[in-house]
Design a protein around this motif. Sequence first.
Motif, PDB file in Angstrom:
ATOM      1  N   ALA A 136       0.827  -1.211   0.000  1.00 39.66           N
ATOM      2  CA  ALA A 136       0.000   0.000   0.000  1.00 39.66           C
ATOM      3  C   ALA A 136       0.861   1.261   0.000  1.00 39.66           C
ATOM      4  O   ALA A 136       0.497   2.257  -0.626  1.00 39.66           O
ATOM      5  CB  ALA A 136      -0.929  -0.001   1.204  1.00 39.66           C
ATOM      6  N   SER A 137       2.004   1.241   0.667  1.00 40.93           N
ATOM      7  CA  SER A 137       2.860   2.434   0.706  1.00 40.93           C
ATOM      8  C   SER A 137       3.399   2.762  -0.688  1.00 40.93           C
ATOM      9  O   SER A 137       3.517   3.942  -1.049  1.00 40.93           O
ATOM     10  CB  SER A 137       4.024   2.221   1.672  1.00 40.93           C
ATOM     11  OG  SER A 137       3.537   2.046   2.974  1.00 40.93           O
ATOM     12  N   THR A 138       3.726   1.739  -1.454  1.00 39.92           N
ATOM     13  CA  THR A 138       4.230   1.953  -2.800  1.00 39.92           C
ATOM     14  C   THR A 138       3.151   2.475  -3.730  1.00 39.92           C
ATOM     15  O   THR A 138       3.381   3.387  -4.532  1.00 39.92           O
ATOM     16  CB  THR A 138       4.796   0.626  -3.366  1.00 39.92           C
ATOM     17  OG1 THR A 138       5.811   0.154  -2.485  1.00 39.92           O
ATOM     18  CG2 THR A 138       5.362   0.817  -4.753  1.00 39.92           C
ATOM     19  N   TYR A 139       1.959   1.909  -3.625  1.00 40.82           N
ATOM     20  CA  TYR A 139       0.887   2.252  -4.563  1.00 40.82           C
ATOM     21  C   TYR A 139       0.079   3.482  -4.121  1.00 40.82           C
ATOM     22  O   TYR A 139      -0.482   4.169  -4.956  1.00 40.82           O
ATOM     23  CB  TYR A 139      -0.054   1.053  -4.753  1.00 40.82           C
ATOM     24  CG  TYR A 139       0.482   0.066  -5.743  1.00 40.82           C
ATOM     25  CD1 TYR A 139       0.037   0.028  -7.053  1.00 40.82           C
ATOM     26  CD2 TYR A 139       1.460  -0.844  -5.378  1.00 40.82           C
ATOM     27  CE1 TYR A 139       0.538  -0.874  -7.967  1.00 40.82           C
ATOM     28  CE2 TYR A 139       1.968  -1.755  -6.280  1.00 40.82           C
ATOM     29  CZ  TYR A 139       1.511  -1.774  -7.577  1.00 40.82           C
ATOM     30  OH  TYR A 139       2.016  -2.665  -8.476  1.00 40.82           O
ATOM     31  N   CYS A 140      -0.022   3.714  -2.837  1.00 41.60           N
ATOM     32  CA  CYS A 140      -0.906   4.781  -2.330  1.00 41.60           C
ATOM     33  C   CYS A 140      -0.152   5.937  -1.680  1.00 41.60           C
ATOM     34  O   CYS A 140      -0.777   6.885  -1.204  1.00 41.60           O
ATOM     35  CB  CYS A 140      -1.899   4.215  -1.329  1.00 41.60           C
ATOM     36  SG  CYS A 140      -2.888   2.850  -1.970  1.00 41.60           S
ATOM     37  N   GLY A 141       1.143   5.866  -1.616  1.00 41.25           N
ATOM     38  CA  GLY A 141       1.908   6.907  -0.968  1.00 41.25           C
ATOM     39  C   GLY A 141       1.891   6.745   0.544  1.00 41.25           C
ATOM     40  O   GLY A 141       1.199   5.881   1.092  1.00 41.25           O
ATOM     41  N   SER A 142       2.653   7.558   1.194  1.00 43.26           N
ATOM     42  CA  SER A 142       2.693   7.451   2.656  1.00 43.26           C
ATOM     43  C   SER A 142       2.178   8.699   3.319  1.00 43.26           C
ATOM     44  O   SER A 142       1.863   9.657   2.728  1.00 43.26           O
ATOM     45  CB  SER A 142       4.118   7.175   3.097  1.00 43.26           C
ATOM     46  OG  SER A 142       4.998   8.137   2.561  1.00 43.26           O
TER      47      SER A 142
END
Length: 147
Positions: A141-147
């Motif tokens: 999720a961090s890669t695809y949705c940002g942090s």
Amino acid sequence: MSRISRRDIGDTATGISAGTIVVTVVILIGCGIAALLWWLGVFTSGIKGAGDVHRDQNDAKNREHWSQTFNSEFEQIKADQDNLTVLKQAATGTGATAQDRANYTGAQLNCRQDVAQYNADAASTLGAPWVPAGLPNPIDASTYCGS
């Protein structure tokens, strides 16, 4: 009226006891068969369960369902990424408002929910074998949705 003799009483007692024995044996045989069937069901339940899962996994409708589901969910995640790109520019640009930042945060949360659903489906018993080639498994999720 005829008299009841000891012989009549003995014959009657013998008949009653023979009937009782026959009924008891039939009941015991019925209970034995029921117990045997129950035991076989319990004893073979693991094998049957594994076979049922294997059959369900390889069912053509199951393959079609998961192929469509994974492709649809992945396309939704890509759409979420496109939305995040636009919303991040609005949230971090000059003149960004609190509403712009809230919209960006909400879109990130939505993206994370979509990724969580995809990962849950990819880990499911029926869906795991059918993640289409070329799609990631699992998605970070961090890669695809940002942090």
